[in-house]
Design an enzyme around this catalytic site. Structure first.
Site: not given
Length: 627
Positions: A261, A265, A393, A530, A617
């Site tokens: 994360e 980010r 994913d 998404e 992502t």
């Protein structure tokens, strides 16, 4: 009958004009017509003049208006397979055209399509109207291996002048181009004002209680929003946020953070902002953060621990498990590689390349991987779930995007990606009853049991598939992308709030009357990006404006049911507009991803070139390196 005389005379004129005769009769016929015309009253002639003018204007309008053109290729056939041809797949629309056509495909066996006919059931009357992709007779504008680049030719065959933006910080963003983009910018500003007022410098805004939530204490929402403000040309907001980064962003804190994360980010957001602004402060902060995160890689296998303490620079497994999530250890590569390329220091890329190479050599199920891996042994957890949803994913996403990022030079990444998509087609793709919708399920127990469950997270895949096809991968990937995107759209469209649940369950039994359903505990919507991300990619590569219309409907759902006075909130129930049960949380990715992709989706002209940029992502664009 009142007014009968003039109509008869007008009819007589029309008949006289339409009679055929020999060449010697032309002069007499002209005189006859003129005589009849002169016999009409002034009112009758005026009426005929008016009728002629109205008819002419109508014909001109119909001919030139693309929505009603006489030669329009737009139809009304849904992208979903027709009831008489259930083994057909939608073909990609040509750039600038709105329709999709259906064509026979050899993928019927791969996708597990039932050869029997299905009766298409009517949708529930209380469901919102669904916009269907329509028919068009053109060919595939994105065939892999073509010599020409059809993206440079519009639907009329005219060459399109395409400005290629540089990736050196000099990309210029002009701001919103149309009403839809202006609406998205207004939404961003509303969310930003709430964050600025009630949660400045904190990780997340709680927009109902008008306070904040702290996760890593790294200003996640602010960092995630930096490049969104650049893309939207919000200079004042960006300048204020930059000042906070310079003066207040501090990584020397005694805090355990999640490697994945924090990388996608914060590290991704800083690097993207550095490339778009070329302001050194963002690169310096990225270096400081990455040096601390590298402690996670200090393991016996080289597979990183999931958590790291930023102050002590020590990594460890999560408290709830001895294993790391497969997606988390394989979705840090774009960011660390980019930092090495930006600084010239190879240590960051060496650490993540070792991880990718290690996982490349592990045994898989037709290219598909379990969702847990042990950092000590370097092996997958036996019998763990195989899914393209949570914890699986972005492994598949980053196989492709690493290959693209490195100028398509690392062959094993491409090979692993292609193998995984073959595995998806063979083992995970199924069809619903009654409407034959395509969905992607999960495999439980190490490959034994199939579960017809699909997370909203899976809806990243159509965009990734479209990007791969654009870069020369098989046409079947684009076909799968289009069908899956339609299903993802329906998970929004078939809810009365026009918002998708976190998880949907799909019916495959032929006696089913509903394609999918939602369990009460899965009915929440977390402002996820998404589906709109995939709509952006499909629109970018096809020019099909139906994808924009779908995105606009989703945006309206967000505006209607998630907007509150203090910002935007996640909700617990998409199934009942009267009882959405707001959760009082605005995720950082709402500003970093969801609104950014909506803004890009609604563009009249693209300002980001996907041959020069690859999105991580978390929707942070990083430059593609050609060698």
């Amino acid at each position: 009958m009142a007014g009968g005389g003039p109509r008869l005379e007008a009819a007589y004129v029309a008949l006289q004009l339409g009679d055929s005769g020999g060449e010697g009769e032309d002069k007499n016929r002209s005189k006859t017509v003129w005589r009849q015309w002169k016999q009409l009253s002034r009112f009758q002639r005026s009426l005929l003049y008016m009728l002629f003018i109205i008819t002419s204007i109508t014909l001109i309008y119909v001919y030139f208006n693309p929505k009603h053109g006489l030669g329009s290729t737009r139809g009304s056939t849904s992208v979903a397979p027709s009831k008489n041809k259930v083994n057909q797949f939608s073909k990609v629309p040509e750039k600038g055209m709105l329709g999709l056509i259906e064509e026979p495909s050899e993928l019927g066996h791969k996708f597990g399509i039932d050869k029997e006919e299905h009766n298409v059931a009517e949708e529930d009357k209380d469901e919102p109207e669904e916009i269907a992709l329509s028919n068009h007779d053109g060919g595939d504008s994105n065939d892999a291996g073509e010599e020409k680049n059809d993206n440079d030719v519009n639907s009329l065959g005219m060459k399109v002048i395409k400005a290629v933006p540089p990736s050196d910080g000099s990309v210029q963003f002009s701001g919103p181009q149309n009403e839809r983009q202006r609406a998205v910018v207004a939404s961003f500003q509303h969310a930003w004002q709430g964050y600025r007022t009630y949660a400045w410098g904190k990780d997340h805004l709680k927009p109902i209680s008008k306070t904040h939530q702290t996760w890593f204490n790294l200003g996640l929402t602010l960092i995630d929003s930096l490049d969104t403000m650049i893309v939207m040309n919000l200079k004042e907001e960006f300048a204020e946020a930059k000042t906070w980064v310079e003066e207040n962003l501090n990584f020397n804190i005694n805090k355990d953070v999640n490697l994945f994360e924090t990388t996608i980010r914060v590290l991704g957001g800083l690097l993207s902002t550095y490339h778009l602004s070329k302001d050194r402060v963002f690169l310096d902060k990225a270096i400081d953060l990455a040096d601390r995160l590298l402690a996670s890689f200090d393991t016996p296998s080289g597979i990183p621990y999931s958590d790291v303490n930023l102050k002590t620079r020590t990594g460890h497994a999560p408290k709830w498990s001895p294993d790391s999530s497969t997606s988390e250890v394989t979705t840090i590569q774009l960011e660390f590689r980019d930092l090495s390329r930006a600084t010239g220091n190879p240590k960051y890329e060496e650490a993540i390349a070792k991880v990718s190479r290690h996982i490349h050599n592990l045994p898989k199920t037709e290219g598909l991987v379990p969702i847990f891996i042990n950092a000590n042994t370097g092996n997958f957890r036996t019998y763990s779930t195989i899914t393209l949803g949570a914890r699986g994913d972005s492994y598949y996403e980053y196989l492709l995007k690493q290959w693209v990022q490195t100028g398509k030079t690392i062959d094993y990444l491409k090979q692993d990606y292609n193998a995984s998509i073959d595995g998806v087609m063979n083992k995970l793709v199924k069809r619903t009853s009654p409407n034959n919708l395509l969905f992607i399920g999960e495999i439980l127990g190490g490959g034994k049991d199939f579960k017809p469950k699909m997370d909203e997270l899976v809806c990243f895949l159509p965009g990734t598939l479209a990007l791969g096809h654009h870069n020369g991968l098989p046409k079947e990937h684009l076909t799968l992308a289009q069908e899956l995107a339609y299903t993802c759209y329906l998970t929004f469209a078939r809810q009365p709030t026009f918002l998708a649940p976190e998880i949907s369950y799909f019916n495959t039994d032929k006696s089913s009357t509903k394609d999918f359903y939602v369990k009460p505990n899965d009915a929440h919507y977390l402002l996820r990006p998404e589906t709109v991300e995939s709509l952006y990619y499909l629109y970018y590569f096809s020019g099909n404006k139906t994808y924009q219309d779908w995105g606009w409907q989703i945006f309206q759902g967000i505006e209607t049911y998630c907007k509150v006075s203090g910002g935007y909130t996640t909700i617990s129930n998409v199934r009942n507009p009267m009882d959405t049960r707001p959760r009082d949380m605005m995720e950082s990715f709402f500003l970093g991803e969801t609104l950014k992709y909506l803004y890009l989706l609604f563009a009249d002209r693209h300002e980001m070139d996907l041959d020069q940029w690859v999105f991580n992502t978390e929707a942070h664009p990083l430059p593609i390196y050609p060698d």
